[in-house]
Structures are given as structure tokens and as C-alpha cells.
Design a protein around this motif. Structure first.
Motif, PDB file in Angstrom:
ATOM      1  N   LEU A 128      -4.851   7.520  -3.055  1.00 37.16           N
ATOM      2  CA  LEU A 128      -5.740   6.472  -2.782  1.00 37.16           C
ATOM      3  C   LEU A 128      -6.138   6.039  -1.318  1.00 37.16           C
ATOM      4  N   PRO A 129      -7.392   6.002  -1.390  1.00 33.51           N
ATOM      5  CA  PRO A 129      -7.891   5.576   0.204  1.00 33.51           C
ATOM      6  C   PRO A 129      -7.555   4.099   0.449  1.00 33.51           C
ATOM      7  N   ARG A 130      -7.179   3.929   1.767  1.00 35.29           N
ATOM      8  CA  ARG A 130      -6.805   2.528   2.373  1.00 35.29           C
ATOM      9  C   ARG A 130      -7.911   1.586   2.071  1.00 35.29           C
ATOM     10  N   PHE A 132       0.837  -1.220  -0.012  1.00 37.28           N
ATOM     11  CA  PHE A 132       0.091  -0.122  -0.092  1.00 37.28           C
ATOM     12  C   PHE A 132       0.895   1.302  -0.071  1.00 37.28           C
ATOM     13  N   ARG A 133       1.815   1.432   0.880  1.00 41.64           N
ATOM     14  CA  ARG A 133       2.854   2.671   0.732  1.00 41.64           C
ATOM     15  C   ARG A 133       3.414   2.559  -0.509  1.00 41.64           C
ATOM     16  N   ALA A 167     -10.209  -3.008  -1.112  1.00 36.99           N
ATOM     17  CA  ALA A 167     -11.117  -3.495  -1.754  1.00 36.99           C
ATOM     18  C   ALA A 167     -10.348  -4.267  -3.152  1.00 36.99           C
ATOM     19  N   ALA A 168      -9.571  -3.618  -3.611  1.00 33.57           N
ATOM     20  CA  ALA A 168      -8.452  -4.145  -4.882  1.00 33.57           C
ATOM     21  C   ALA A 168      -8.017  -5.622  -4.328  1.00 33.57           C
ATOM     22  N   LEU A 169      -7.665  -5.761  -3.120  1.00 34.27           N
ATOM     23  CA  LEU A 169      -6.950  -6.701  -2.546  1.00 34.27           C
ATOM     24  C   LEU A 169      -7.902  -7.731  -2.373  1.00 34.27           C
TER      25      LEU A 169
END
Length: 929
Positions: free
Chosen positions: A526-528, A514-515, A533-535
């Protein structure tokens, strides 16, 4: 050495070239904005050539000085040969590989230290083993590379020398990479530099791609898709461990699409593998430099410091281009897209110049114009054709002939409008409207590829509206105005593809990835929850699909990392990587059919023959044996379809069909649209227009009125028993089509019985069985309500829910995200199979999970792409309270072109021209009264 080489060619290093050497010395990323012919490519590669000129040493196999010498004293000024690599380099004492040349495609390279290739069989065995541990690690990995544990692979990797790969060059076009390789060969050969340069594109043989991973070159010229493919391999960290620089050519063309999103994520990964990586962006057409400067460096939105930006270098100088519009005495069509009226004038321009590039906007136009030029080629001028559907051998043959000066002209699409260094091109002819000033400047720059000479270009409008657009484009070029698209937000379907690729390379921690993703400019906000959701999508397919095992592509490990579920998923990923979703393509093979050419009757088809290129599957499905069409500059006869190959033969038929392609229609840019509206609103500027166009506008002013700069003209009239409502937003075909869809829904609710609509880049016409003009006059239909911005709310959502277009958008997102794989090892799905699969999933998700990641991605694509909702919304705000209605007793002169679009797309060949001419005469008579 370098100064001597410059002097031998009569050159002096330009200030911006030296600035890039200084930026490299300081370890800074940089954006170079320079006009065509200013030596951008050499500037981008100069630091690399200097660093590699010292031969191979311990760092990545390359001797790199701790600090580069000052740019005003380029190193190696003597003429002595560069030092040979020492035995300590791990390469022995033999002559350096690739000295003074660019590696050819068929060059045989022996890999002394091959790397294991995940998913590519057993040929990855390590040849250099110096200990039992190394031998065991190599043996274990080679036995089954895809099953090697991360620990085992890391143990093997630690025994290997650092990768010699120093610089990546990334371009948006395969032809551009090949051209750069050809141009780099000269300084490398003439200075006897110990540098090996190779290309890697979709056209590169798989054997050479495999060898490049075992034995990387110093400089690799490639495309965004190939970088993502390499990063998804287990040996990615080793391959890029010594990487120092990435050169991004034509950066403006890379960052404005999903390809740019994928590349940004790849750059973020490369920075993680090779800390201190420098990115060099090269561009000639930039509207907002800061957008590109952000793209080149890692972002950290949470930091207190200002947003990081790459350095900016702007080249000075350059001669203003010499651009004009074609002057012709031939009557200008009111509506046409092929510029048939100007073919003879275009041919005369080809005869009068040494080498001309004829640019068009679509492959269909390219085939048509090429065929028409050959039809009148009484002088047997060597004219060639170049577009992306032609076989690679044919494209390379044309490019080589251009470089050798054996051609008089080339008809091309965007396959040649970026960066190709054809120094001997002395005229660019742009057939059709340019659609954008930046695109036009890019194409103009292909002529006289030198800084001290003006580029010469001629614009050939295909119809009267295009004359206005060309005039606005000429004014934009005169002031150097740019209209490249604004910065885009990173797409979620691309993010999903990247997540799977990273799992194919090695297990990853979600927080760390993510980072890393947020360090890429398009994803910096990009919000976490979107990342999660993509993950989750990659791990389960989403809530509505998690019961199906096939959609679980990654799994968590015991230590909390995410890994690819099985080797087959990694193989499927490698076959489907990328963001370009095209219609299924079938190979076109030229065969002979007895008697067909003379009698038109097909005999027994003789198998074999050379490959001409590819056409879309849906086009072939409409043909029967004996049908003819134009392709690769020839009139061909369809014989049969065998698996994925279309067998064709030559024919003497005179009425061919023309292949239609899914892509290629550029929308009118916002900047040029404003320029056209401003031109229409200023009659004092019409003196620069051709006489017949001036008379057309004067007649419009007499019969109706002219559209204003900021208002919206709406005309109503009866023609041919139908009631018409015609409006002139000048916002491009995509926005107009969306507006037409929404207006017809509202007119249906008003019980005015709309029958349909038609749109072009300039106008929109809705036709109905009910009298819309009378409804407006009687107050039953309020134009302010009809064009209210709220149409982009419930009306848009209701239309999207039942629109086949939305399903097509979802289909593209599903393919990019990996929900549906087009290609599997040994087989490929047809477009029909993909359509059935994605349509079923689309319906399921709409009912059970309307917030699914891919539905959100599809809506975002629709808003900025196929529907152009954002631009439509801006137009509706602009015209609020400024709508002008003109009730007419007949069709207006300005409405004739858009009415001629009705039914035009459904007819092909010469019949289309005849019907169009007949309809045009009828409408013109009505407009003239």
C-alpha cells in the motif's frame, strides 16, 4: 489424558496433527492443507486444548507451560481430573466455570469483573473494586463509557486481571462456527477439561454478546465481522491481551473477498495487541499455498529478509473421491438452469442412500428443486431446505436434524458447502454446473467425512453446455486440480472502514497505523499516498465533501492523534461494520387470512405467527395482495406489508412466483473454461459424453465448426427477422456481459443498429437491425478491430461514465467505507434511500473530484468483480489474430442455448417453462434444418 482419549475412540493422532502441536511449541504460525476427513479442525484446536487442560493460572487466567511437551508424548496421559483453579487466579475457590461443556446460548454467567462497554449503556460498572482509584475510575467510566478519556480508561484497565480469552476460531459461515462448537463439546466433556467455548455470530443475542466482553470464554468461535466489531471497542486491548492463537478455518474462502481484507487488517491489529500471536490456517482446497502462508504472518516489504511465510504442513493420505455424472434417458435440455428433467432421477438417488446433500448454486434454485422434490415425494421422505435467507431457528433446526440422522436429504446452497462435519452423509448431489474444481471438491468433501473412505458425489448438469463443464470438472477432480482465485489487493473502501474502527477503539497515530496496515498481506504494498487518501476521506469525506460536517468522522487531537468525532459516529460504525452489502431484506411472517386458503379471497389478516425468513425488498415491491410465491419450501400468498414485515398465508395455488435473490451466480472459473475449450477441440475425448450431447456436437461440426482451444469462433446468421453475431469465449457470464456492452457501442458507431445482447457462461450473442455478417464479408466491419484490446480503454471509460452498473458498484463501496450508513440507532434506511443518496454523491464526485478514493475503489471493483475486466483483457490478448468467422444461413446448434436466454429472466413460474420449451422447439427445428 489426550492419548488415552484417542485410544478410547480407536484413534491415533495423525502426523499433521502432531506437526501443529510442534509448531505451537515453537511459537510458529502454520498453514495446514489436508483433505476432508483428515481431522483439520482437531489439529487446529489440539494445541489450545493441551495448553488449557492445566486449568487457569496467572497468564490470562490460563496455566500455560513454558514449552509444550514433545508432540509424540502428549501431556496429561493420566486419567486424574485437571487441577482446580486456585484463589490466586482471581476467580475464587469455586469449581471452574464451564468445565467439560460448551456454553449454551441461554447459560447464565455472573461476571465478577465486568469490563466497561463503550456505547452500550451503564451496565459496565466494575463490581470488584479494591481501592479508591479503582472505584473512581470505574464510576467515571460507567457514568458515560463513550466519553471516558484514554488515560482514565487505561488507569481502570490496569487494575483488571488479564483476559482469559486464549483462542479465536474464525470461519466464513455462521453454521460452521455452531457446528465446530458442537464437535468441540465431545473431547471437552469426555476429558473433563476446564474449558469454556462459546460462539459469537450475527445470530447471537445482544445480551450474550455483551456478557462475553465482560466475562470472555477460553475459546471464542466467531466470524470476521464480529472480530472487527470487538476491535472497535474501547476494551479491545484488554479483551485480547491474553490471546495466544487464531484458528482460521476454510481460509481459502476467507481471503478471496473484501471480507478477507477486513480480516487481514483485524489480524494486524490483534498482532499489535498480543505480540507473539500464532495464526493457524486450515484449508482443503489451495491452488497457491504461499498466498495463504503470507496472509497468516506479519509482512514487512521494506525489510531486507525474504517475505515472511507461515510454516506449511500438508497432510498425506486420503482416498480419491468417487464422482460421476448422472446418467439419464430423459432428453437433455438445450438451455435450462433448473435441471427439471432430472428431478425424478435425483429423487431415486435420495431413496437409495441414507442421507444426501443436494447442492445448488442459487437460493432460487434451492427453493425450486426443493419444491419439485416434494411434489413427487410419494414416499414421504424427510427432505429439508437450507439457505442463508431462512430464519436462524429454521436453519438450526435443519442442522440439528441432520446431526441426529432424522433427515433423508437436505437441499442447500453454499450455506452448507464449507466444513460442516456431517459424518453420516453418504452422497453429495451437485445440481447444475460446478463452476470451479475447488468449489466442487469442497462440496464433494461433505460426503463420508472420513479420511479412509471415498466421498461419493453425482453431478447433475441442467443443460448441454453444463454437461461439458461437468466433464471438465470430473477430469480436474481426477488429477486433484485446484482453481481457487489468485491473491487480491486490499480494497481502499475496506481500509477506510478499518481506520474509522480503530478511531472508535482509541486515538491513534497515523504513522503507527500505517505501519500496522502494511503488515497485513493484502496491504503490504500500500503506498503512503493511498493510506493518506483513506485517512483524509474518513476525516473529511474528501475534497468535494469536506464542507459538510456529517462526513467528518474523525478529528485530530492536540497531541497529533486521531480520535472519533463523537459517540454517535461510533454507534453508527458498530451497526454497519462488515463488507457484505445485500439488498434490503424484509422479514416473512406466516399469518392466517380467513378464507384465503379455500377460496383464494383474502379475509381479515390475523396478526402474529412464526417467522419464516427474509426476502429482498425489491421482490416484494413487485407484488400485490393475492400474489403467490415459493419460500421456505412452501407456496405462500402475499397478504400485506407492515413496516419491515411481509405477512403471508398458506395457499393451494399451483402457479407460484419464485423469489429472486441478488447473489448466488458463480462465474465459470478460468481453469474449467480452458478445460471445456480443450474438450471441444478434441473429438477423440467425446466418448465419455452422453450420446445426445455427442450428437449435438457432431451436428455443430457439420453445420458450422467447433471452437478451438485458443481461437475465437464468431458466427453470423439471420433468425426471426434479426441479424445475429454469436461468439464463444467461454470466459464466464460477467466477462461476457462486459464484452457485450462494449461490442454494442462499437457496432453502433459502425451504424449496424445493435438492438441488444445476451450472454451465458459459454457464449455471447449480439442481435441487430443491420446485417453484421454482410458488413464483415464486405470489409465494412473488421473482426480484428471489433475485438481489439483497446475497447478496454476509451470505450470502457465512456460506458462506465453512463452505466447504472457503475453507480451500483459505487453504492456498495460507499456503504462499506461508511460514507452512507444503512443503519442508525433505532432506524434503518431503505435501499431506495441509499440509492438516492449515493447516486447524488456519485454525480458530484465525478464532476468535481474524479480521483476520489471511492471512485477509485469502485473502478477497481468493477475491473475484478462485476465487469471481470481483467479476465476479458486476457481473453482479448489470447484470441488476437485467431478469430474465425463462419457466415451461416441458419442458427447453429451451439448457438441455440444462448439465444434461449433472451427474455428468459423476465418470466417466472410455469409460464417460463412453457415459453422456453416453445422457443427451444422452434430454434432446434431451425438448427436441424
Amino acid at each position: 489424558m489426550f492419548q488415552s482419549w484417542f485410544r478410547a475412540r480407536g484413534w491415533t493422532a495423525r502426523a499433521h496433527q502432531l506437526d501443529l502441536v510442534a509448531a505451537a511449541r515453537a511459537g510458529r504460525s502454520v498453514l495446514l492443507i489436508a483433505p476432508t476427513g483428515a481431522g483439520k479442525t482437531l489439529a487446529g484446536f489440539l494445541p489450545t486444548l493441551i495448553e488449557l487442560s492445566g486449568g487457569r493460572g496467572k497468564r490470562g487466567g490460563v496455566a500455560v507451560p513454558d514449552a509444550l511437551p514433545p508432540p509424540d508424548t502428549l501431556p496429561l496421559l493420566d486419567t486424574a481430573p485437571p487441577p482446580q483453579p486456585s484463589p490466586a487466579s482471581g476467580r475464587g475457590s469455586k469449581a471452574p466455570r464451564g468445565v467439560g461443556k460448551v456454553q449454551k446460548a441461554d447459560a447464565a454467567i455472573t461476571a465478577e469483573n465486568p469490563l466497561p462497554l463503550a456505547g452500550e449503556g451503564r451496565e459496565g460498572a466494575a463490581a470488584r473494586t479494591t481501592s479508591a482509584d479503582e472505584r473512581q475510575a470505574a464510576a467515571d467510566i460507567t457514568a458515560d463509557p463513550t466519553d471516558a478519556t484514554p488515560q482514565l480508561f487505561a488507569r481502570w484497565q490496569a487494575t483488571q486481571p488479564a483476559s482469559p480469552l486464549h483462542t479465536l476460531y474464525i470461519s466464513p459461515l455462521k453454521a460452521l462456527a455452531v457446528d465446530i462448537a458442537r464437535n468441540l463439546e465431545t473431547p471437552i466433556r469426555e476429558m473433563s477439561l476446564p474449558i469454556r467455548v462459546e460462539t459469537r455470530t450475527g445470530d447471537t443475542p445482544s445480551s450474550r454478546r455483551q456478557r462475553q466482553r465482560r466475562d470472555p470464554p477460553d475459546i471464542l468461535l466467531t466470524t470476521p465481522e464480529q472480530i472487527s466489531l470487538l476491535l472497535a471497542s474501547k476494551d479491545a486491548e484488554h479483551l485480547f491481551s491474553g490471546l495466544k492463537r487464531v484458528v482460521l478455518d476454510e481460509l481459502h474462502a476467507l481471503v478471496t473477498s473484501k471480507r478477507g481484507d477486513l480480516l487481514a487488517l483485524a489480524l494486524a491489529r490483534l498482532r499489535a495487541i498480543a505480540p507473539g500471536l500464532q495464526c493457524v490456517g486450515l484449508s482443503a482446497t489451495v491452488a497457491e499455498p504461499d498466498d495463504l502462508r503470507r496472509y497468516l504472518v506479519a509482512q514487512d516489504e521494506g525489510a531486507a529478509t525474504p517475505v515472511p511465510l507461515a510454516d506449511l504442513v500438508v497432510a498425506q493420505g486420503g482416498v480419491a473421491p468417487d464422482v460421476r455424472m448422472l446418467e439419464t434417458d430423459v432428453p437433455m435440455p438445450w438451455a435450462s438452469h433448473m435441471a427439471l428433467h432430472a428431478v425424478r432421477d435425483t429423487y431415486a438417488l435420495l431413496k437409495a442412500n441414507r442421507l444426501s446433500l443436494v447442492f445448488v448454486n442459487t437460493r432460487r434454485q434451492a427453493e425450486f428443486i426443493f419444491q419439485e422434490l416434494w411434489r413427487i415425494n410419494d414416499d414421504n421422505l424427510p427432505i429439508a431446505l437450507h439457505h442463508g435467507s431462512l430464519a436462524v431457528e429454521q436453519r438450526r433446526k435443519v442442522e440439528a436434524a441432520m446431526a441426529a440422522g432424522r433427515l433423508k436429504a437436505v437441499v442447500a446452497t453454499s450455506s452448507l458447502d464449507l466444513g460442516i462435519d456431517w459424518g453420516d452423509v453418504d452422497l453429495v448431489i451437485n445440481v447444475g454446473a460446478p463452476k470451479g474444481s475447488s468449489r466442487l471438491l469442497q462440496r464433494i468433501g461433505r460426503a463420508n467425512h472420513r479420511l479412509d473412505e471415498p466421498s461419493r458425489a453425482v453431478l447433475v448438469p441442467a443443460n448441454r453446455f453444463e454437461v461439458l463443464e461437468c466433464r471438465a470438472a470430473l477430469e480436474a477432480v481426477a488429477i486433484g486440480a485446484q482453481d481457487t482465485p489468485p491473491e487480491r489487493l486490499g480494497a481502499l473502501d475496506v481500509l477506510a472502514q478499518h481506520i474509522l474502527g480503530m478511531a472508535c477503539a482509541a486515538p491513534f497515530a497515523a504513522d503507527a497505523l500505517f505501519r500496522e496496515v502494511r503488515s497485513a498481506s493484502p496491504y503490504r504494498n500500500l503506498p503512503r499516498e493511498d493510506f493518506d487518501a483513506a485517512l483524509d476521506f474518513v476525516a473529511t469525506g474528501g475534497y468535494a465533501l469536506k464542507a459538510y460536517e456529517r462526513y467528518a468522522k474523525i478529528r485530530p487531537t492536540r497531541d497529533g492523534l486521531w480520535r472519533v468525532a463523537n459517540p454517535m459516529i461510533a454507534q453508527a460504525y458498530r451497526l454497519n461494520v462488515g463488507t457484505i452489502v445485500e439488498s434490503t431484506m424484509l422479514k416473512v411472517r406466516l399469518v392466517s387470512a380467513r378464507g384465503a386458503a379455500k377460496t383464494g379471497v383474502t379475509g381479515r389478516v390475523r396478526f402474529g405467527g412464526r417467522m419464516l425468513g427474509e426476502v429482498e425488498e425489491y421482490f416484494v415491491e413487485t407484488m400485490v395482495p393475492g400474489d403467490t410465491f415459493v419460500f421456505a419450501g412452501e407456496i405462500l400468498r402475499y397478504e400485506t406489508l407492515v413496516e419491515d414485515e411481509v405477512y403471508v398465508s398458506r395457499t393451494t395455488a399451483t402457479e407460484p412466483k419464485v423469489p429472486a435473490y441478488a447473489g448466488g451466480k458463480f462465474p465459470l472459473s478460468t481453469f474449467l473454461a480452458a478445460g471445456v475449450r480443450a474438450l471441444l477441440a478434441a473429438p477423440e475425448r467425446w466418448a465419455a459424453l452422453p450420446k445426445q450431447v455427442r450428437e449435438w456436437l457432431e451436428l455443430q461440426r457439420l453445420r458450422s465448426r467447433l471452437p478451438g482451444r485458443d481461437d475465437l469462433l464468431v458466427e453470423s446468421f439471420v433468425q426471426g427477422g434479426r441479424y445475429y453475431l454469436v461468439t464463444y469465449p467461454f470466459e464466464g457470464r460477467l466477462a461476457h456481459q462486459t464484452l457485450g456492452m462494449l461490442l454494442t457501442r462499437r457496432l453502433e458507431r459502425a451504424r449496424l443498429k445493435p438492438l441488444g445482447f445476451v450472454a451465458n457462461d459459454y457464449a455471447l450473442a449480439v442481435y441487430a437491425a443491420g446485417d453484421m455478417g454482410a458488413a464483415i464479408a464486405q470489409g465494412r466491419l473488421a473482426l480484428a478491430d471489433l475485438f481489439d484490446e483497446d475497447m478496454l480503454g476509451d470505450d470502457l471509460e465512456a460506458w462506465l461514465a453512463e452505466s447504472a452498473l457503475m453507480k451500483r458498484t459505487f453504492r456498495h463501496c460507499a456503504v462499506i467505507a461508511g460514507l452512507i450508513e444503512r443503519r442508525f440507532p433505532g432506524k434503518e434506511k431503505t435501499s431506495r434511500q441509499v440509492t438516492v443518496s449515493t447516486d447524488l454523491i456519485y454525480d458530484v464526485l465525478r464532476r468535481h473530484e474524479p480521483t476520489h478514493l471511492l471512485l477509485r475503489a469502485a473502478r477497481a471493483d468493477a475491473a475484478t468483480g462485476l465487469l471481470d475486466v481483467k479476465r476479458l483483457g486476457e481473453m482479448l490478448v489470447r484470441i488476437r489474430g485467431r478469430i474465425v468467422h463462419m457466415p451461416l444461413d441458419r442458427v447453429s446448434p451451439l448457438a441455440v442455448p444462448v439465444l434461449l436466454e433472451i427474455g428468459q429472466e423476465s418470466v417466472g413460474g410455469e409460464a417460463s417453462d412453457a415459453l422456453l420449451a416453445e422457443a427451444e422447439e422452434e430454434l432446434i427445428r431451425a438448427a436441424m434444418g
